[in-house]
Design a protein around this motif. Structure first.
Motif, PDB file in Angstrom:
ATOM      1  N   VAL A 117       0.846  -1.204   0.000  1.00  0.00           N
ATOM      2  CA  VAL A 117       0.000   0.000   0.000  1.00  0.00           C
ATOM      3  C   VAL A 117       0.880   1.251   0.000  1.00  0.00           C
ATOM      4  N   ILE A 118       1.909   1.251   0.838  1.00  0.00           N
ATOM      5  CA  ILE A 118       2.795   2.426   0.903  1.00  0.00           C
ATOM      6  C   ILE A 118       3.444   2.668  -0.457  1.00  0.00           C
ATOM      7  N   SER A 119       3.931   1.593  -1.081  1.00  0.00           N
ATOM      8  CA  SER A 119       4.647   1.787  -2.352  1.00  0.00           C
ATOM      9  C   SER A 119       3.729   2.415  -3.393  1.00  0.00           C
ATOM     10  N   MET A 120       2.447   2.072  -3.328  1.00  0.00           N
ATOM     11  CA  MET A 120       1.523   2.652  -4.316  1.00  0.00           C
ATOM     12  C   MET A 120       1.115   4.070  -3.949  1.00  0.00           C
ATOM     13  N   ARG A 121       0.749   4.278  -2.699  1.00  0.00           N
ATOM     14  CA  ARG A 121       0.224   5.606  -2.319  1.00  0.00           C
ATOM     15  C   ARG A 121       1.317   6.686  -2.303  1.00  0.00           C
ATOM     16  N   LEU A 122       2.572   6.261  -2.175  1.00  0.00           N
ATOM     17  CA  LEU A 122       3.662   7.255  -2.141  1.00  0.00           C
ATOM     18  C   LEU A 122       3.795   7.998  -3.470  1.00  0.00           C
ATOM     19  N   VAL A 123       3.551   7.286  -4.557  1.00  0.00           N
ATOM     20  CA  VAL A 123       3.717   7.887  -5.894  1.00  0.00           C
ATOM     21  C   VAL A 123       2.335   8.305  -6.398  1.00  0.00           C
ATOM     22  N   LYS A 124       2.133   9.606  -6.487  1.00  0.00           N
ATOM     23  CA  LYS A 124       0.787  10.104  -6.785  1.00  0.00           C
ATOM     24  C   LYS A 124       0.476  10.020  -8.274  1.00  0.00           C
ATOM     25  N   GLU A 125      -0.780   9.643  -8.549  1.00  0.00           N
ATOM     26  CA  GLU A 125      -1.254   9.600  -9.925  1.00  0.00           C
ATOM     27  C   GLU A 125      -1.689  11.007 -10.351  1.00  0.00           C
ATOM     28  N   GLU A 126      -1.836  11.163 -11.666  1.00  0.00           N
ATOM     29  CA  GLU A 126      -2.227  12.474 -12.207  1.00  0.00           C
ATOM     30  C   GLU A 126      -3.532  12.965 -11.575  1.00  0.00           C
ATOM     31  N   CYS A 127      -4.508  12.053 -11.421  1.00  0.00           N
ATOM     32  CA  CYS A 127      -5.805  12.494 -10.870  1.00  0.00           C
ATOM     33  C   CYS A 127      -5.650  12.916  -9.407  1.00  0.00           C
ATOM     34  N   GLU A 128      -4.690  12.348  -8.700  1.00  0.00           N
ATOM     35  CA  GLU A 128      -4.463  12.754  -7.308  1.00  0.00           C
ATOM     36  C   GLU A 128      -3.794  14.127  -7.246  1.00  0.00           C
ATOM     37  N   ILE A 129      -2.881  14.334  -8.184  1.00  0.00           N
ATOM     38  CA  ILE A 129      -2.163  15.623  -8.193  1.00  0.00           C
ATOM     39  C   ILE A 129      -3.147  16.759  -8.474  1.00  0.00           C
ATOM     40  N   GLU A 130      -4.111  16.474  -9.367  1.00  0.00           N
ATOM     41  CA  GLU A 130      -5.141  17.503  -9.630  1.00  0.00           C
ATOM     42  C   GLU A 130      -5.882  17.854  -8.340  1.00  0.00           C
ATOM     43  N   GLU A 131      -6.164  16.837  -7.541  1.00  0.00           N
ATOM     44  CA  GLU A 131      -6.893  17.083  -6.287  1.00  0.00           C
ATOM     45  C   GLU A 131      -6.019  17.829  -5.281  1.00  0.00           C
ATOM     46  N   ILE A 132      -4.739  17.494  -5.238  1.00  0.00           N
ATOM     47  CA  ILE A 132      -3.847  18.210  -4.304  1.00  0.00           C
ATOM     48  C   ILE A 132      -3.722  19.666  -4.749  1.00  0.00           C
ATOM     49  N   ASP A 133      -3.655  19.879  -6.063  1.00  0.00           N
ATOM     50  CA  ASP A 133      -3.630  21.262  -6.560  1.00  0.00           C
ATOM     51  C   ASP A 133      -4.879  22.018  -6.107  1.00  0.00           C
ATOM     52  N   LYS A 134      -6.027  21.335  -6.149  1.00  0.00           N
ATOM     53  CA  LYS A 134      -7.267  21.995  -5.707  1.00  0.00           C
ATOM     54  C   LYS A 134      -7.172  22.351  -4.222  1.00  0.00           C
ATOM     55  N   ALA A 135      -6.671  21.406  -3.432  1.00  0.00           N
ATOM     56  CA  ALA A 135      -6.538  21.671  -1.989  1.00  0.00           C
ATOM     57  C   ALA A 135      -5.573  22.840  -1.758  1.00  0.00           C
ATOM     58  N   CYS A 136      -4.564  22.936  -2.613  1.00  0.00           N
ATOM     59  CA  CYS A 136      -3.599  24.044  -2.470  1.00  0.00           C
ATOM     60  C   CYS A 136      -4.236  25.375  -2.842  1.00  0.00           C
ATOM     61  N   GLU A 137      -5.134  25.358  -3.815  1.00  0.00           N
ATOM     62  CA  GLU A 137      -5.837  26.609  -4.149  1.00  0.00           C
ATOM     63  C   GLU A 137      -6.638  27.085  -2.945  1.00  0.00           C
ATOM     64  N   ILE A 138      -7.299  26.136  -2.296  1.00  0.00           N
ATOM     65  CA  ILE A 138      -8.092  26.528  -1.110  1.00  0.00           C
ATOM     66  C   ILE A 138      -7.136  27.003  -0.007  1.00  0.00           C
ATOM     67  N   GLY A 139      -6.021  26.306   0.129  1.00  0.00           N
ATOM     68  CA  GLY A 139      -5.025  26.700   1.128  1.00  0.00           C
ATOM     69  C   GLY A 139      -4.516  28.118   0.869  1.00  0.00           C
ATOM     70  N   TYR A 140      -4.339  28.437  -0.397  1.00  0.00           N
ATOM     71  CA  TYR A 140      -3.897  29.801  -0.753  1.00  0.00           C
ATOM     72  C   TYR A 140      -4.918  30.822  -0.242  1.00  0.00           C
ATOM     73  N   LEU A 141      -6.188  30.523  -0.498  1.00  0.00           N
ATOM     74  CA  LEU A 141      -7.237  31.466  -0.086  1.00  0.00           C
ATOM     75  C   LEU A 141      -7.338  31.552   1.440  1.00  0.00           C
ATOM     76  N   MET A 142      -7.146  30.412   2.120  1.00  0.00           N
ATOM     77  CA  MET A 142      -7.172  30.422   3.599  1.00  0.00           C
ATOM     78  C   MET A 142      -6.104  31.358   4.150  1.00  0.00           C
ATOM     79  N   HIS A 143      -4.898  31.193   3.617  1.00  0.00           N
ATOM     80  CA  HIS A 143      -3.779  31.975   4.145  1.00  0.00           C
ATOM     81  C   HIS A 143      -3.907  33.455   3.771  1.00  0.00           C
TER      82      HIS A 143
END
Ligand code: GLY
Ligand code: MN
Length: 481
Positions: free
Chosen positions: A176-202
């Motif tokens: 599980v660790i070996s798979m979850r450590l390397v993010k897929e494209e669809c996951e990176i899109e979601e992290i980018d979204k979370a970062c956009e919200i983080g930008y607005l929070m800060h």
């Protein structure tokens, strides 16, 4: 939720990894227990539901009281959960069937939740291995224990099941660790979204940082940003004019000019991917010369980590390079004296940065640390240091494309730690205790954190824009707000 093909592909890969790691025909079953509701007090007044992250990753269903089995020998998979009945419909409204939920993540077979217990009991009675992950929530610890016979205190112990003892499965956890450590494209899109919200929070926090405002009010405004745009915060917000306390969750201070406000906070996207940023701003809108000197060192450390982070480089080496850069800066201010590399070797940086440079980030803000910090953050052969600071490094691995790590150096002046080291004589050949005691005991702390995606040729900062970080831009932003 992602497309069903994402979950099917993940489970197929997990199956391949597990089958390859174990003797043919003797692998057993892998079980995944989703989270249950957790009551705040009485049943029916529950904490907001958050699914167990590995269950979410492989089985996608974001609802309480689901479980799943992957039969490693046969490749069969089944999701277990209960269809609603009239009593539930009255309170919750009509719900899709369990079978259709299973189908939405590409699982053909489903059954009532009680059948999960029977499936595990049957495997146990036949002497098959039952692979489970180290559970984090106590409900899951007890459920795992009662199903498998593993004592509760061993449910979080991870070791190979081939040793015949009952505990969490190293084979499953490592796969599980070996798979979850390397993010897929669809996951990176979601992290980018979370970062956009983080930008607005800060941004909200910086704008709200005005003399006389209570810290709690700023926290409320920031957290409103995340709830209105995503799932909520990715961890309890750290916001304090006592930034020298690394995880300070008290928010009862009043913004006072001359102090520094440290804000470490992040958001979770609606699909539960995290962001995690830290900024430290001057409460009156302008850094004092002493604050700016220290701030400049922390920015340089943050930029150095960004410049170094690339495939093939270990994050441990990045941490050590940052420690050296920090000590050079502190040496220029005569807060430490001597050879920088000697100071790095002696762990002197730990006095000023008693934490690691960063951690993995993904579905959890400290991704997968429930599976074991060392298993997640250390390559085989890497050993965790016992030094203050380096010993808290949660991600030491050699970086690979797809890793997502935080870059969060900080400098803190912690009066109790300064007093302790001085009394012990620790670092006495290097640390200028006289200067520290004269001018820095009420300084507080500075941390500056960005989130990095490792790319094939280096890294990029996640989110479409970087929060203001250089002192002139921070002051200019505050003057305009
Ligand atoms: N943002 C909190 C931490 O990284 O520990
Ligand atoms: Mn962090």
């Amino acid at each position: 939720m992602f497309r069903k093909e994402v979950y099917k592909r993940r489970r197929a890969e997990l199956h391949r990894l597990l089958a390859a790691a174990m003797p043919e025909g003797k692998a057993g079953i892998a079980v995944f227990i989703g989270n249950a509701e957790a009551p705040q007090n009485y049943r029916g007044n529950d904490y907001r539901f958050r699914q167990e992250s590995s269950f979410l990753y492989y089985w996608g269903i974001d609802e309480p009281c689901f479980a799943a089995v992957l039969d490693i020998d046969s490749g069969k998979e089944c999701i277990y959960g209960d269809d609603v009945e009239i009593g539930d419909i009255i309170w919750m409204g009509p719900q899709p069937s369990v079978a259709s939920k299973a189908e939405s993540v590409g699982v053909e077979s489903s059954a009532p939740y009680a059948e999960f217990d029977r499936a595990v009991a049957s495997a146990v009675s036949k002497g098959r291995h039952v692979h489970f992950l180290p559970a984090s929530r106590y409900y899951n610890v007890l459920k795992t224990s009662s199903l498998t016979g593993c004592p509760p205190e061993s449910v979080r112990k991870v070791a190979t099941l081939q040793d015949g003892e009952l505990h969490a499965s190293l084979e499953l956890t490592s796969a599980v660790i070996s798979m979850r450590l390397v993010k897929e494209e669809c996951e990176i899109e979601e992290i980018d979204k979370a970062c956009e919200i983080g930008y607005l929070m800060h941004t909200e926090a910086r704008r709200s940082c005005k003399p006389g405002v209570c810290e709690q009010e700023i926290v409320g405004r920031m957290e409103g940003v995340t709830i209105s745009r995503g799932w909520g915060v990715s961890f309890a917000t750290i916001l304090s004019q006592h930034g020298e306390t690394l995880h300070n969750h008290r928010h009862d201070g009043i913004i006072t000019p001359g102090k520094l406000l440290l804000v470490d906070a992040g958001a979770e996207s609606n699909t539960h991917y995290a962001s995690d940023f830290t900024r430290t701003v001057p409460c009156g809108g302008k850094f004092s010369p002493v604050q700016r000197d220290i701030y400049d060192i922390v920015v340089a450390c943050n930029d150095l980590a960004y410049d170094m982070a690339a495939p093939g480089v270990s994050y441990r080496d990045v941490h050590l390079a940052v420690a050296a850069r920090m000590l050079e800066g502190l040496k220029a201010l005569d807060l430490v004296r001597g050879d920088v590399q000697d100071m790095v070797t002696e762990g002197i940086a730990g006095m000023f940065m008693p934490h690691g440079l960063g951690h993995n980030m993904g579905i959890d803000v400290h991704d997968m640390e429930d599976l074991g910090e060392d298993l997640v953050g250390y390559d085989p052969g890497q050993r965790r240091s016992s030094q203050l600071g380096l010993g808290s490094l949660r991600m030491a691995r050699v970086l690979k494309p797809g890793h997502v790590v935080t870059d969060e150096p900080g400098i803190y002046f912690i009066p109790a730690l300064i007093a302790k080291w001085k009394a012990e004589g620790t670092g006495k050949d290097f640390i200028n205790y006289g200067k520290l005691e004269k001018g820095y005991l009420d300084f507080g702390g500075i941390r500056l954190e960005d989130d990095l995606l490792i790319t094939p040729d280096g890294c990029r900062r996640l989110g479409s824009r970087r929060l203001p970080i250089y002192p002139d831009e921070v002051e200019a932003a505050m003057a305009a707000e």
